[in-house]
Design an enzyme around this catalytic site. Structure first.
Site, mmCIF file in Angstrom:
data_model
loop_
_atom_site.group_PDB
_atom_site.id
_atom_site.type_symbol
_atom_site.label_atom_id
_atom_site.label_comp_id
_atom_site.label_asym_id
_atom_site.label_seq_id
_atom_site.Cartn_x
_atom_site.Cartn_y
_atom_site.Cartn_z
ATOM 1 N N CYS A 115 0.837 -1.201 0.000
ATOM 2 C CA CYS A 115 0.000 0.000 0.000
ATOM 3 C C CYS A 115 0.876 1.256 0.000
ATOM 4 C CB CYS A 115 -0.997 -0.025 1.159
ATOM 5 S SG CYS A 115 -2.366 1.161 0.910
ATOM 6 N N HIS A 159 -3.577 -5.017 0.916
ATOM 7 C CA HIS A 159 -2.987 -5.343 2.217
ATOM 8 C C HIS A 159 -3.033 -6.847 2.478
ATOM 9 C CE1 HIS A 159 -2.447 -1.319 4.008
ATOM 10 N NE2 HIS A 159 -3.488 -0.970 3.283
ATOM 11 N N GLU A 188 -1.292 -8.390 4.485
ATOM 12 C CA GLU A 188 -0.967 -8.595 5.908
ATOM 13 C C GLU A 188 -2.146 -8.338 6.837
ATOM 14 O OE1 GLU A 188 -1.124 -4.234 5.997
ATOM 15 O OE2 GLU A 188 -0.849 -5.781 4.494
#
Length: 224
Positions: free
Chosen positions: A83, A172, A174
């Site tokens: 990002c 994202h 994660e």
């Protein structure tokens, strides 16, 4: 063997990656005063955050982070920008990042692999996958030599590779549902939390293998 991680804010940490990578990480928190290193360890991950990639006045560590990203790509250090990290990589390598005309992209959103991803070491085999999104700034022009790997309906530049071992992803991989809900709690978009929570099995199925592959690239680069 270690991975250097640049974290831009407390609510945008490693999330799933903390357990998926299987490699110790040195987390640098410049918002708490940690200096950004001139060079990464055996790998580099630059995480997301609410900053705009060009807002050096508001976030004075961004120039050093862009320098670190550029140096890592030039040195062939396995690198993953997520990002804001992807946008910083884009600027560092001569691309363009702007406020996106299509507005905020947020929630559990589909991203689609392009044919160039078929043989990619990280993103092969994904097809169309769900990913957590939370951004409005967009990578509107990729750096010279970048290979676009994934696209989306709202913003076309969702993932690219540059060189042999550096990747940028706008989404994202994660982000856990808990991390996402911390973002919506601050912005009043909690109605999106349920969809992200429901997508958790699909998120894990798509992005855990990508994290494992990135760790393998780090090990390979370190000669392990």
């Amino acid at each position: 063997m270690r991975i250097t991680v640049i974290e831009h804010e407390a609510d945008a940490g490693l999330g799933y990656l903390d357990s998926w990578l299987g490699i110790p990480c040195d987390v640098v928190r410049p918002y708490l005063g940690d200096p950004v290193p001139e060079r990464a360890a055996d790998g580099l991950i630059v995480l997301g955050g609410e900053a705009s990639a060009w807002d050096d006045a508001g976030y004075p560590w961004l120039p050093a982070t862009r320098d670190l990203l550029r140096r890592s790509v030039e040195d062939g250090v396995p690198t993953l920008g997520i990002c804001l990290g992807a946008q910083l990589m884009t600027l560092a390598l001569g691309g363009t990042v702007e406020r996106g005309e299509a507005g905020l992209e947020v929630g559990a959103c589909p991203v689609t692999a392009l044919p160039a991803a078929d043989a990619d070491r990280l993103l092969r085999g994904l097809g169309t996958a769900v990913a957590v999104q939370y951004h409005q700034d967009a990578m509107t022009r990729l750096p010279e030599g970048a290979v676009l790997l994934m696209t989306g309906a709202q913003y076309p530049h969702q993932a690219y590779r540059i060189g042999a071992s550096a990747w940028a992803v706008q989404f994202h991989p994660e982000a856990t549902p808990e991390i996402f809900s911390s973002w919506t709690a601050a912005t009043g978009k909690q109605e999106l939390d349920a969809a992200v929570k429901a997508a958790e099995p699909a998120l894990v199925a798509a992005w855990q293998p990508v994290a494992v592959r990135f760790a393998a690239v780090v090990r390979e680069g370190a000669g392990v």
